[in-house]
Design a protein around this motif. Structure first.
Motif, PDB file in Angstrom:
ATOM      1  N   PHE A 337       0.687  -1.166   0.059  1.00 27.73           N
ATOM      2  CA  PHE A 337      -0.008   0.103  -0.080  1.00 27.73           C
ATOM      3  C   PHE A 337       0.768   1.325  -0.170  1.00 27.73           C
ATOM      4  O   PHE A 337       0.408   2.258   0.241  1.00 27.73           O
ATOM      5  CB  PHE A 337      -1.135  -0.070   1.232  1.00 27.73           C
ATOM      6  N   ARG A 340      -1.099   3.704  -3.715  1.00 25.23           N
ATOM      7  CA  ARG A 340      -2.327   3.519  -3.431  1.00 25.23           C
ATOM      8  C   ARG A 340      -3.188   4.455  -3.618  1.00 25.23           C
ATOM      9  O   ARG A 340      -2.853   5.506  -3.838  1.00 25.23           O
ATOM     10  CB  ARG A 340      -2.485   3.024  -1.940  1.00 25.23           C
ATOM     11  N   SER A 383      -3.168  -3.037  -9.280  1.00 26.10           N
ATOM     12  CA  SER A 383      -3.458  -3.118  -8.021  1.00 26.10           C
ATOM     13  C   SER A 383      -3.459  -4.477  -7.631  1.00 26.10           C
ATOM     14  O   SER A 383      -4.239  -5.477  -8.283  1.00 26.10           O
ATOM     15  CB  SER A 383      -4.579  -2.162  -7.634  1.00 26.10           C
TER      16      SER A 383
END
Length: 636
Positions: A337, A340, A383
């Protein structure tokens, strides 16, 4: 919790395509493309939908089951997997048995279908074995047209019948001592002297109903958007199709089943495998935050496919004591993360929340909303991690309890507005709204007007009923309901449901009495809403608008608590254009609320007329349609 082991199931499968004109392939033959985003609704043909299992001493309420088609046109059940499993209708361990399931199908460029079928124990039925096909379309069209003509004629007389019936029923009461009608010689309440036209209305509406039954509901529904229902001498007509808004195709990521990869942390209690409840999958993650400032709950998963190219997210939550939520946000990014996307989700301040108290709620998050804040260099297609945070507001009171039911990706842009849509909803009867309706009509669009009825012509600041009539009938504006007067322009969560619905009925009656089209849209005064007010909107309207500042996907199902962006002192023209750009890029719906629009010195909730016209011009230049809010909902 699973069904008793002695109750059988039947699986429904299917693949759906559309035959279209030849595309850019070598041959000249027609092509087939997947029918994406069809919505299915399987409902037991039982009234009430109850069954009992004597051997288990158990009573079951059989709920409807939703389904959609994915990118390949494959039927996908609510668990995100191919096929839909239904309770078998012929299981002899259950009473009653031998009944049928009814399925309705709707979707873009696909015929509406409604039919019933038996679901045998252990059966696997392809939808092609269920769907009815007209044996003679030409004859069917003639029959449908006959029904349309007869039903339309009946509807006109039925509206008059309603008024005559009320008058006739009132005549009995007026002539009765103390408002109570004396019994006749047969010890019965006397029949009112009904006018001949009322009797004819009943016969006409009844004959239309008989014709509908003769050829089936499917033919009648396909032939005309108007339905006529007659209960005794009272008739009601609806010009608004309150069909469910279809959900887009979805793919569950890391479903919550045995051995799932999710992890969690909490300053309170935490259960990563709570099998007592579920949303998608067969379990949920549950946690209770410790009451006090800074306490939090976190769920996350990494190493998964969160490629959001042309995708948004929808996740399922069940929150207890939701009004104590704080720190409500989610991240999507890489496994650490460090790179992000983050979105701070709307908190339930003032009663405004798309979360229901202690009920499962799906929250749709379009990518344009997720892309509000970036850390590092995240990419939409790269992602692999997802995490969500909650916090308790602290202080006295029971702590927040959260159940997380899973997350899915949904396909964005599957709607009748591939480049998004903009709506302008004009609240509170400001005189500039008529000028706005005309300006937008010149751009080929339409607005929604939500006046406070009692303000019509009250002063030079407000438009008159004649102005409203011009906007509706000359400029094509939609008339929705907001409030009857300033005293009713209050937070509806402070009203009883009876008082709220009385106001709603008064508003619809006012439109009828003054010759306006039926009101099908509602705007919550001030903005807050709760479960009871949403239920009231469902009963009387086809759409409800709040003022949560979020973009929406036109295929989400928050039609009774739709968000909107208020153009006030805190929103600049540049910010408004940026929201429009996001909606246009991702095929989203930007719903805009205006109040006063003066040439100078607007109120805190107002906007300059010059900024308003520049925003409208900008939207028109993009080629994004400007559509009345109720029409956006009804078009899906």
């Amino acid at each position: 919790m699973a069904l008793p082991s002695n109750i059988g199931v039947c699986e429904i499968t299917g693949t759906f395509t559309r035959g279209v004109a030849d595309g850019s392939d070598p041959d000249r033959d027609p092509d087939a493309i997947p029918a994406i985003g069809l919505q299915f609704w399987f409902t037991p043909d039982l009234k009430p939908a109850l069954a009992k299992i004597p051997s288990q001493k158990r009573t079951i309420a059989i709920d409807p089951v939703p389904a959609v088609t994915d990118e390949d046109g494959v039927l996908i059940g609510p668990d995100g997997l191919p096929g839909v499993r239904l309770i078998a209708s012929n299981d002899t361990d259950m009473i009653p048995n031998g009944w049928t399931w009814r399925v309705t199908v709707s979707g873009e460029n696909f015929p509406n279908v409604q039919t019933s079928f038996p679901a045998p124990v252990g059966g696997v039925l392809d939808f092609s074995e269920i769907v009815p096909v007209p044996p003679s379309p030409g004859n069917q069209v003639q029959i449908w047209q006959a029904v349309v003509d007869q039903a339309t004629s009946a509807a006109g007389v039925a509206v008059e019948a309603r008024d005559l019936a009320v008058e006739a029923a009132g005549s009995v009461q007026r002539d009765a001592p103390n408002g109570v009608a004396p019994l006749d010689s047969g010890k019965k309440i006397p029949e009112p002297n009904l006018p001949t036209r009322l009797t004819e209305a009943g016969l006409n509406a009844t004959s239309a109903s008989i014709a509908n039954e003769a050829i089936g509901d499917q033919a009648a529904d396909s032939a005309s958007p108007m339905r006529v229902e007659l209960a005794g001498a009272f008739a009601s007509t609806s010009l608004f199709d309150r069909k469910r808004t279809p959900r887009p195709p979805m793919t569950t990521v890391a479903p919550l089943v045995a051995g799932h990869p999710w992890t969690g942390a909490s300053t309170g209690t935490n259960n990563l495998n709570d099998t007592s409840d579920w949303a998608i999958g067969d379990r949920c993650i549950s946690a209770t935050a410790v009451s006090g400032a800074g306490s939090s709950v976190k769920f996350q998963v990494t190493g998964q496919d969160f490629d959001l190219t042309s995708k948004g997210l929808v996740f399922w939550l069940k929150v207890k004591n939701r009004m104590r939520l704080t720190q409500f946000y989610l991240d999507v990014g890489d496994n650490t993360f460090a790179n992000r996307f983050r979105v701070n989700l709307t908190l339930p301040s003032g009663g405004k929340s798309t979360l229901w108290e202690d009920e499962w709620s799906p929250l749709f998050v379009p990518f344009a909303v997720l892309d509000q804040t970036r850390t590092g260099s995240p990419t939409r297609g790269g992602s692999t991690g997802f995490r969500i945070f909650f916090g308790d507001v602290g202080g006295a009171g029971d702590p927040v309890s959260v159940k997380f039911g899973g997350v899915s990706k949904y396909t964005e842009g599957v709607s009748k507005f591939p480049h998004g849509a903009a709506s302008f909803t004009c609240d509170d009867t400001w005189k500039e709204h008529i000028k706005a309706a005309e300006y937008i009509a010149r751009k080929g669009g339409t607005v929604s007007l939500f006046p406070i009825i009692g303000r019509l012509g009250l002063s030079g600041s407000y438009y008159t009923e004649d102005d409203l009539r011009k906007a509706v009938f000359s400029y094509g504006a939609e008339l929705g309901f907001h409030a009857m007067n300033d005293a009713g322009h209050v937070d509806v969560t402070t009203l009883t449901q009876e008082a709220l619905e009385e106001a709603m009925r008064a508003g619809r009656q006012w439109a009828f009495d003054h010759g306006f089209p039926p009101m099908v849209s509602y705007a919550y005064p001030v903005g807050p809403f709760d479960e009871k007010s949403v239920e009231s909107v469902r009963r009387y309207f086809g759409y409800g608008r709040t003022n949560d500042t979020r973009l929406m996907t036109p295929t989400s199902d928050h039609r009774y608590s739709a968000s909107a962006i208020v153009l006030g002192a805190s929103v600049s023209l540049a910010q408004a254009k940026a929201m429009v750009d996001s909606a246009y890029a991702d095929g989203l719906w930007v719903n805009i609320v205006t109040h006063d629009l003066p040439t100078s010195a607007p109120s805190s909730n107002g906007w300059l007329w010059s900024d308003f016209t520049q925003l409208v011009d900008y939207i028109a230049t993009l080629g994004m349609p400007i559509v009345a809010a109720g029409d956006v909902i009804n078009a899906l």
